[in-house]
Write a protein that holds these residues in place. Structure first.
Motif, mmCIF file in Angstrom:
data_model
loop_
_atom_site.group_PDB
_atom_site.id
_atom_site.type_symbol
_atom_site.label_atom_id
_atom_site.label_comp_id
_atom_site.label_asym_id
_atom_site.label_seq_id
_atom_site.Cartn_x
_atom_site.Cartn_y
_atom_site.Cartn_z
ATOM 1 N N ALA A 4 0.807 -1.217 0.000
ATOM 2 C CA ALA A 4 0.000 0.000 0.000
ATOM 3 C C ALA A 4 0.843 1.272 0.000
ATOM 4 O O ALA A 4 0.319 2.361 -0.213
ATOM 5 C CB ALA A 4 -0.937 0.007 1.199
ATOM 6 N N GLY A 5 2.128 1.142 0.273
ATOM 7 C CA GLY A 5 2.970 2.330 0.338
ATOM 8 C C GLY A 5 2.783 3.100 1.624
ATOM 9 O O GLY A 5 2.947 4.316 1.651
ATOM 10 N N GLU A 6 2.467 2.404 2.699
ATOM 11 C CA GLU A 6 2.297 3.067 3.998
ATOM 12 C C GLU A 6 3.669 3.322 4.613
ATOM 13 O O GLU A 6 4.447 2.403 4.814
ATOM 14 C CB GLU A 6 1.469 2.188 4.936
ATOM 15 C CG GLU A 6 0.050 1.959 4.457
ATOM 16 C CD GLU A 6 -0.682 0.961 5.321
ATOM 17 O OE1 GLU A 6 -0.256 0.698 6.464
ATOM 18 O OE2 GLU A 6 -1.693 0.427 4.843
ATOM 19 N N ALA A 10 5.416 2.607 -2.316
ATOM 20 C CA ALA A 10 4.877 1.263 -2.522
ATOM 21 C C ALA A 10 5.888 0.417 -3.288
ATOM 22 O O ALA A 10 6.538 0.901 -4.216
ATOM 23 C CB ALA A 10 3.558 1.329 -3.285
ATOM 24 N N ASP A 11 6.024 -0.826 -2.885
ATOM 25 C CA ASP A 11 6.935 -1.754 -3.557
ATOM 26 C C ASP A 11 6.317 -3.154 -3.507
ATOM 27 O O ASP A 11 6.769 -4.017 -2.749
ATOM 28 C CB ASP A 11 8.307 -1.731 -2.885
ATOM 29 C CG ASP A 11 9.369 -2.451 -3.699
ATOM 30 O OD1 ASP A 11 9.007 -3.157 -4.674
ATOM 31 O OD2 ASP A 11 10.562 -2.310 -3.353
ATOM 32 N N ALA A 15 7.358 -6.738 -1.511
ATOM 33 C CA ALA A 15 6.429 -7.308 -0.534
ATOM 34 C C ALA A 15 6.152 -8.774 -0.857
ATOM 35 O O ALA A 15 6.189 -9.637 0.027
ATOM 36 C CB ALA A 15 5.131 -6.514 -0.505
ATOM 37 N N LEU A 16 5.874 -9.067 -2.129
ATOM 38 C CA LEU A 16 5.635 -10.457 -2.537
ATOM 39 C C LEU A 16 6.861 -11.321 -2.296
ATOM 40 O O LEU A 16 6.739 -12.462 -1.844
ATOM 41 C CB LEU A 16 5.237 -10.521 -4.013
ATOM 42 C CG LEU A 16 3.803 -10.157 -4.334
ATOM 43 C CD1 LEU A 16 3.580 -10.121 -5.839
ATOM 44 C CD2 LEU A 16 2.847 -11.138 -3.689
#
Length: 146
Positions: A4-6, A10-11, A15-16
């Motif tokens: 979410a880019g919190e 965002a990346d 993350a995956l």
């Protein structure tokens, strides 16, 4: 947070990579299962989503109920331990956990070969009505008609 880019850019690819790289984290597997169910960052695969979310279900009640609902909604899906899945669902329903009775009834009324049990579902519907769940009253009439 990376998706979410919190707190930063965002990346999703990173993350995956992090989620897939953890072999022993039930939380990571559950999150990867949610992404697999969603089908936006990875290809949608209901069976794989159920498998991954099920890994989290040992520790997470919401994941456990989600697996039960997914098994009912997608009757072609399977779990490797149907007796444990059923035991946990029955236990949650007996403890009157929110949504557990309805999820168990839906599972037993579904076309899922591992869990289909119309007479058992009808008994549960009777129990739900006797507990005051009037939303199940119309289903009780269906049970008595058949």
């Amino acid at each position: 947070m990376l998706i979410a880019g919190e707190g930063g850019p965002a990346d999703p690819k990173r993350a995956l990579s992090l989620l897939k790289g953890t072999s022993d984290s039930w939380m990571a597997k559950g999150m990867l299962g949610q992404l697999t169910l969603d089908g936006k960052l990875v290809p949608r695969d209901i069976q794989e989503a159920v498998n991954l979310i099920d890994r989290a279900s040992s520790y997470d009640f919401n994941a456990r109920m989600q697996v039960v609902r997914l098994l009912a909604e997608f009757p072609q899906t399977r779990v490797g331990h149907p007796k444990r899945t059923l035991y946990d669902a029955v236990e949650a329903a007996e403890l009157d956990e929110p949504g557990a009775m309805e999820a168990l009834i839906e599972l037993k009324l579904s076309a899922n070969a591992q869990f289909q049990d119309r007479p058992g579902a009808c008994k549960l519907i009777e129990t739900a009505v006797s507990r005051g769940d009037q939303t199940m009253a119309h289903r009780l009439a269906d049970c008595r008609a058949n």
